[in-house]
Design an enzyme around this catalytic site. Structure first.
Site, PDB file in Angstrom:
ATOM      1  N   GLU A 118       0.828  -1.203   0.000  1.00  0.00           N
ATOM      2  CA  GLU A 118       0.000   0.000   0.000  1.00  0.00           C
ATOM      3  C   GLU A 118       0.867   1.259   0.000  1.00  0.00           C
ATOM      4  O   GLU A 118       1.999   1.250   0.489  1.00  0.00           O
ATOM      5  CB  GLU A 118      -0.914   0.014   1.235  1.00  0.00           C
ATOM      6  N   CYS A 405      -0.376   5.988  10.200  1.00  0.00           N
ATOM      7  CA  CYS A 405       0.813   5.291  10.706  1.00  0.00           C
ATOM      8  C   CYS A 405       0.420   4.011  11.441  1.00  0.00           C
ATOM      9  O   CYS A 405      -0.445   4.032  12.318  1.00  0.00           O
ATOM     10  CB  CYS A 405       1.584   6.198  11.657  1.00  0.00           C
TER      11      CYS A 405
END
Length: 413
Positions: A118, A405
Site C-alpha cells: 500500500e 501510521c
C-alpha cells in the site's frame, strides 16, 4: 524436477525478528532499477542505439508516459519491445480509498507475484507527500503495528519503490487530488505538515514550483509497509532514482525525503556515509529498554542508547536534524516520567539535533492498546518542550481508511 513449495508467510510469534524474506523471486527488470550507465548497456544488449536509454528515461521520469504509442520519438517498430523489456508493469491497482474530502488517497497494489502493498498520497496546503512501502509486510514485529503483525512476505525492488512515486505524479498530473489554498490552511482542516522537518521551507518540486502545486510529489516518506533499512540496497537505489536530476531520475530534493527506521544501527551508519542528506526518522516509542524491548523488538539487538547514538552520528555526518517518532499509547508509554527521561537522553547528546513527533496511536484490528487521552498527550508534549526539545504532534491523516501510521496491512483488497 519438482519445485520446492513456497514458504508460507504467517504472523510472527511475539518478539520474533525476520530479516530474510520468505519469498525471494525477483520482479521484472525495470529501467528504474538501473543507473544511467546500466540502462545504456541494457538497451545496447537488446540491439538498439544507446541513446534510446535516455529517451526511455525521459518518458518515464519526466513526461510520466506509460503507453508506447505516446513515445513518438522512438521508431514505431521497436517501441513495444523496449517498453516490454525496460518498462514492464510493476504495480497493478487493486483498490483506491479516499479520505479528507479527497485530499488523501490510499492505494492497494498487487505485485507481479501476488504480494500486496500500500501507499498513501496526501495533499497539504503547501506540499504533496506520499508515504511509500519498501517491503511487502514487515519483519520487525512491533505489536501495535498492523504491518508488523502481518509478518514479512518479501523485499521490494528499487523500481517497485520508485513506481509508487511515479504513479502518484501521474495521478497529480491528471487532477486526482483537489488543490488546497495555501493561504488558508485552517480552512482546509487537514492538519499541519509535521512529518516535514520544521527547519525546512517546502521542498522545491522538479517542475520548479514551491510545494509542487498540483503537478508533482514534493515529499516522500519511507513510512509505509516495511523496514526500508532491512532492504538497504533497493531502498538506496530508489532514493538515488528519486534524487537523480531529470531525465535520469525524478530530480527531487533530498531534503524532501524521510527514511524511517526502528533502529538498525549498522544500517543507520551506512546511510550516513552515503552522502545523501535525507532526513532520518527513528521510531523510538519508549525511552527505556525494558518497555522498548516489548514495543520495538529490534531493541533486543540494539538498545535505546545505541539507537540514539547512531541517530546523533547521522546528524553529525549530514547536518540533517533527526526526527524521533513516538506513538503515544494509553497507560503504556505516555507517563510524564518517560517524557522526562526521553528529554534528558536527547539533550545529553547536544542541542539542535533532534525533533520529536508524538503520534496518537492509530487503531488496528484486535489491538489491546488505544491512543493516549488528549490531556496526557498535551502533558507529554509540554514536558519535552520544557527540556528544550522541539515537539510537534503528528497529523494522523487517513485513519478512517486504515491509511495512517501503523495501519497499513493491505487488508482492504
Amino acid at each position: 524436477m519438482t519445485s520446492l513449495p513456497e514458504p508460507k508467510v504467517g504472523p510472527p510469534v511475539p518478539g520474533q525478528l525476520t530479516f530474510t524474506a520468505p519469498r525471494r523471486g525477483k520482479p521484472p527488470r525495470h529501467l528504474a532499477d538501473l543507473s544511467p550507465t546500466e540502462r545504456k548497456a541494457a538497451v545496447e544488449e537488446l540491439g538498439h542505439k544507446g541513446f534510446r536509454a535516455k529517451q526511455l528515461s525521459t518518458h518515464y521520469f519526466e513526461r510520466l508516459v506509460e503507453s508506447p504509442e505516446d513515445m513518438t520519438d522512438l521508431p514505431k517498430d521497436v517501441r513495444d519491445q523496449l517498453v516490454a523489456d525496460l518498462m514492464p508493469t510493476l504495480l497493478t491497482p487493486v483498490r483506491t480509498l479516499e479520505a479528507d474530502r479527497g485530499a488523501t488517497l490510499k492505494s492497494v497494489w498487487r505485485l507481479h507475484d501476488g504480494a500486496l502493498v500500500e501507499s498513501v498520497l496526501m495533499r497539504y496546503p503547501r506540499r504533496v507527500t506520499i508515504c511509500i512501502s519498501s517491503q511487502a509486510g514487515c519483519g520487525m514485529n512491533c505489536p501495535f503495528c498492523a504491518t508488523g503483525q502481518a509478518g514479512l512476505t518479501r523485499n521490494m525492488s528499487a523500481a517497485e519503490i520508485v513506481e509508487q512515486v511515479v504513479d502518484a505524479n501521474r495521478k497529480l498530473r491528471h487532477g486526482a487530488l483537489p488543490a488546497l489554498g495555501a493561504t488558508h490552511p485552517a480552512e482546509a482542516g487537514l492538519g499541519d505538515e509535521s512529518e516535514q522537518d520544521e527547519q525546512d521551507e517546502p521542498a522545491e518540486a522538479s517542475d520548479g514550483s514551491k510545494g509542487a502545486g498540483p503537478q508533482r510529489v514534493s515529499n516522500v516518506v519511507f513510512m509505509g509497509m516495511g523496514e526500508a533499512l532491512a532492504n538497504y540496497k533497493a531502498a538506496i537505489g530508489a532514493i538515488r532514482r528519486l534524487t537523480d536530476p531529470a531525465p535520469n531520475g525524478l530530480g527531487m530534493s533530498a531534503r524532501g525525503i524521510t527514511m524511517s527506521t526502528v533502529g538498525l544501527v549498522p544500517a543507520i551508519d551506512k546511510l550516513a556515509a552515503e552522502g545523501i542528506p535525507i532526513t532520518l526518522a527513528l521510531s523510538l516509542h519508549a525511552p527505556d529498554d525494558e518497555l522498548r524491548d516489548e514495543l520495538v523488538p529490534i531493541n533486543t539487538r540494539w538498545k535505546v542508547d545505541e539507537a540514539l547514538d547512531a541517530a546523533y552520528r547521522y546528524y553529525e555526518a549530514t547536518g540533517r536534524r533527526v526526527s524521533i517518532e513516538y506513538a503515544l499509547i494509553k497507560d503504556i508509554n505516555d507517563q510524564a516520567w518517560r517524557a522526562d527521561l526521553l528529554g534528558k537522553k536527547l539533550t545529553s547528546r547536544g542541542k539542535g539535533w533532534v525533533h520529536v513527533n508524538p503520534i496518537p496511536l492509530n487503531p488496528t484490528p484486535g489491538s489491546k492498546w488505544t491512543a493516549s487521552r488528549h490531556g496526557v498527550e498535551q502533558q507529554f508534549v509540554e514536558r519535552l518542550r520544557a527540556h528544550g526539545i522541539p515537539t510537534t504532534v503528528r497529523d494522523t491523516r487517513g485513519s478512517d481508511i486504515d491509511g495512517a501510521c501503523g495501519q497499513l496491512a493491505a487488508a482492504t483488497a
